[in-house]
Design an enzyme around this catalytic site. Structure first.
Site, short mmCIF file in Angstrom:
data_model
loop_
_atom_site.label_atom_id
_atom_site.label_comp_id
_atom_site.label_asym_id
_atom_site.label_seq_id
_atom_site.Cartn_x
_atom_site.Cartn_y
_atom_site.Cartn_z
N ARG A 255 22.00 -34.10 15.70
CA ARG A 255 22.59 -32.81 15.31
C ARG A 255 24.02 -32.78 15.83
O ARG A 255 24.26 -32.51 17.00
CB ARG A 255 21.76 -31.69 15.93
CG ARG A 255 22.05 -30.31 15.36
CD ARG A 255 21.43 -29.22 16.21
NE ARG A 255 22.26 -28.97 17.37
CZ ARG A 255 21.79 -28.56 18.56
NH1 ARG A 255 20.52 -28.37 18.76
NH2 ARG A 255 22.63 -28.35 19.57
N HIS A 259 22.99 -25.75 17.31
CA HIS A 259 21.67 -25.42 16.75
C HIS A 259 21.85 -24.38 15.65
O HIS A 259 21.42 -24.56 14.53
CB HIS A 259 20.76 -24.90 17.85
CG HIS A 259 19.54 -24.19 17.34
ND1 HIS A 259 18.53 -24.85 16.67
CD2 HIS A 259 19.19 -22.87 17.34
CE1 HIS A 259 17.60 -23.97 16.31
NE2 HIS A 259 17.98 -22.77 16.69
N TYR A 268 25.20 -27.66 27.35
CA TYR A 268 24.08 -28.52 27.76
C TYR A 268 24.20 -29.97 27.32
O TYR A 268 23.33 -30.77 27.59
CB TYR A 268 22.75 -27.93 27.25
CG TYR A 268 22.72 -27.62 25.76
CD1 TYR A 268 22.50 -28.62 24.82
CD2 TYR A 268 22.91 -26.31 25.31
CE1 TYR A 268 22.48 -28.34 23.47
CE2 TYR A 268 22.89 -26.02 23.95
CZ TYR A 268 22.68 -27.03 23.03
OH TYR A 268 22.66 -26.74 21.69
#
Lengths: 357, 317
Positions: A255, A259, A268
């Site tokens: 990805r 998100h 993160y």
């Protein structure tokens, strides 16, 4: 006495490497340049539509949006392997599958603008609408596959799930039923390494996600999900074998974006991690291959970019002209209109509650 | 009621070749309460078959089959276990029609035994009707007698809606009733006036309906008894008309009192008929706490004494 209760393994397959090199011996015979260019076209259109959606969201012209950047090979490879009558069941990120299966782009934007009308999928697209609760679509895919078999249709059903989704009970229940009932189902695990902020390693201690198929008695394979050819080949094989039962295919991808637009991945994950995966970009890989083959050049690239932009802009225009009818919320709940629901609808009309702000 | 339900499924399997019956133990075993007894032998294991033990998978499979053009009838073995399929039902069964603005409909039925009074293990006696009713989109049916059970099931299986069909375990074999052999329909979304009366209205359904009828008969109360039959969508018109006629409304159900069907009925009566009432609306219901273990259930389930006392009280107001 000790003996092997199960003896098997999970294979990994790549067909086009990061530099666009292929092994002609195993390269699918039906993939000529024309077809690869078509794949490239869908991949770039998906990326253009995705970038536009992100930009619209930032301008407040779209609701929360989940980008697909980086996952185009998995999505287009699957869509191109599907036959006309096959049916796909997405989660919420398979924009490329919708696009390559011919969903009018304005319908895609309608969905992300927050209208249920974006779930009206034309029959010829052969797909179900986006499903948000993680992995809950896998039992549906299994049930739709059951119906194909029961009604003696030839279609296979292709269901998508993410790496995080394989931790859900519905994922296992779906593939387990499919195993017992021998259903024409293909499950694509779109392993993009991240379930929002939780990395793949924290979803399961299993070495691959494909091996989860073993517990349901199904074959599981792992492919380079950034290699559109490997995905195409694996899905084609699985569909060809679908009458004999289901297959689980783990596509290892990444990805490259957030998100959703509500997420900030810099919190993160490291830039180095993203940069490493950028080198494996699925779209650039196909371009390199086509360029090296001498069937692609800057002029064609420019023309394609212009075409894509035109198509995207026209779709956005159309979607932005959509006028919602609040009554449609009430009239599509049951096959009949209950008095109590009609009373609520009539009260809203009478009080003029539905004025545009 | 077991025979009526079995007969209804039999007739519908015959009528609609896209209809299948599946779930845990419904095949050879005929279901733990024998509702599907003999159906596999008659229609084959392609139409009546067992599933793996997984309620979410069962509900999700039913949704997928319905999307794919079939009409699945799935059994959840007990009400307490159907919550494992809750997500599928509320997130998808209830929403698919509206999500697609009517382009995808889900003709399906989830049937399950409900309510207590038969001393079962924990999780076998819940009354889950409000969970399925609250969000809208699912038709929730709960018959109280064999005639209605058959007619409601046939009607529901001729509709294109997702239906949760709740079968009171206690009424499966409580009494016999002669019912027509042929297929007939009982309207969905329409309450039954079990008996007419003038002194008070008692709104009830499921396990409590026959009990209320007995109590009223023994007391010779001139009560109008309404059996809801369909919990969602609720038949407000029948309730309000009766409330206006009698001026007194008592609601009796087995499910817990708080946030229950009784609250819904009471609110609607208050909104539409409060100035025509002669007494406060009253409720008799299970206590607002989880259904107990079998040895305690006699203290939990509303009984004849409680109903009788409530009738006396509301008539004195």
């Amino acid at each position: 006495m000790l003996s092997k209760a199960w003896d098997g393994s999970v294979n990994y397959c790549q067909m086009m490497d990061e530099q666009g090199n292929i092994d002609p011996l195993i390269f699918p015979k039906d993939l000529d340049d024309k077809k690869i260019i078509e794949m490239y076209r869908w991949m770039t259109l998906t990326r253009a539509a995705d970038a536009k959606a992100l930009s619209l969201q930032r301008q407040g012209r779209l609701q929360t949006y989940g980008p697909s950047m980086g996952q185009e090979a998995t999505q287009i490879g699957t869509a191109m392997a599907m036959r006309k009558d096959d049916i796909f069941v997405p989660n919420f990120r398979q924009h490329g599958v919708f696009i390559a299966r011919g969903l009018p782009l304005d319908v895609f934007y309608l969905y992300w603008k927050g209208y249920e009308e974006g779930c009206i999928i034309p029959k010829e697209v052969g797909g179900m609408p986006y499903i948000v609760p993680v992995a809950t679509q896998i039992p549906h895919a299994m049930g739709i596959a059951f119906a194909q078999k029961y009604l003696k249709k030839d279609a296979a059903v292709v269901g998508f799930v993410g790496d995080g989704g394989t931790s859900e009970g519905d994922f296992y229940e779906g593939i387990n039923f499919a195993g017992v009932w021998k259903l024409p189902l293909v499950i694509i695990i779109e392993n993009n390494q991240w379930a929002i902020s939780v990395p793949r390693a924290r979803q399961t201690a299993a070495k691959t996600l494909a091996q989860k198929a073993v517990a349901a008695g199904l074959p599981g394979v792992q492919v380079d999900g950034n290699d559109v050819v490997a995905v195409y080949k694996a899905v084609t094989d699985a569909i060809n074998n679908a009458k004999g039962g289901a297959t689980v295919i783990e596509c290892v991808t990444y990805r490259m974006s957030m998100h959703t637009t509500a997420d900030d991945p810099t919190k993160y994950r490291s830039d180095a991690d993203v940069a490493m995966w950028q080198k494996k970009d699925p779209v650039a890989r196909v371009k390199t291959y086509l360029t090296k083959k001498g069937v692609w050049d800057d002029k064609k690239e420019q023309q394609l970019a212009n075409d894509n932009k035109e198509e995207v802009d026209a779709a956005v225009d159309k979607a932005e002209k959509f006028k919602p009818d609040p009554k449609s919320m009430f009239t599509n709940i049951y096959s009949f209109m209950p008095d109590v629901l009609k009373a609520e609808m009539d009260a809203a009309v009478e009080a003029d509650f539905w004025q545009e702000e | 009621m077991v025979g009526a339900l079995n007969n209804a499924l039999d007739l519908m399997l015959k009528e609609n070749d896209k209809l299948v019956v599946f779930g845990e133990d419904v095949g050879k075993d005929g279901g733990v309460f024998r509702v599907t007894d003999g159906l596999q032998a008659k229609y084959g294991d392609g139409r009546v078959f067992d599933s793996p033990l997984a309620e979410s998978g069962i509900a999700g499979a039913a949704i997928g089959m319905a999307i794919g053009g079939m009409h699945p009838v799935a059994e959840m073995q007990f009400a307490g276990f159907m919550f494992l399929g809750f997500s599928q039902m509320v997130n998808h069964a209830a929403r698919y029609r509206t999500r697609t603005r009517g382009n995808v409909t889900l003709p399906l039925m989830i049937r399950t035994p409900v309510s207590g009074g038969v001393k079962t293990l924990e999780h076998h006696s819940e009354s889950p009707e409000i969970y399925w009713s609250h969000m809208g989109g699912i038709v929730v049916i709960e018959p109280s007698n064999p005639y209605d059970a058959k007619g409601l099931m046939i009607k529901a299986l001729r509709m294109t809606d997702p239906v949760v069909f709740l079968e009171p375990t206690k009424l499966y074999r409580l009494f016999k009733q002669n019912i027509p052999d042929e297929a007939y329909e009982v309207p969905v979304g329409k309450a039954a006036v079990m008996q007419e009366g003038t002194q008070l209205t008692i709104v009830t359904y499921g396990t409590m309906a026959p009990l209320v009828k007995d109590v009223v008969a023994k007391k010779k109360t001139d009560a109008e008894i309404i059996d809801l039959r369909t919990i969602n969508p609720i038949d407000e018109a029948t309730i309000i008309a009766s409330a206006k006629k009698t001026g007194r409304v008592l609601i009796v159900h087995e499910a817990s009192m708080s946030f229950g069907v009784g609250a819904e009925v009471a609110a609607r009566v208050a909104e539409k008929a409060i100035f025509e009432l002669d007494a406060p609306i009253m409720r008799v219901a299970g206590p607002s706490l989880p259904y107990p273990f079998p040895a305690y259930e006699k203290y939990w389930v509303p009984n004849a004494t409680r109903i009788s006392q409530a009738i006396d009280k509301i008539l004195q107001e």
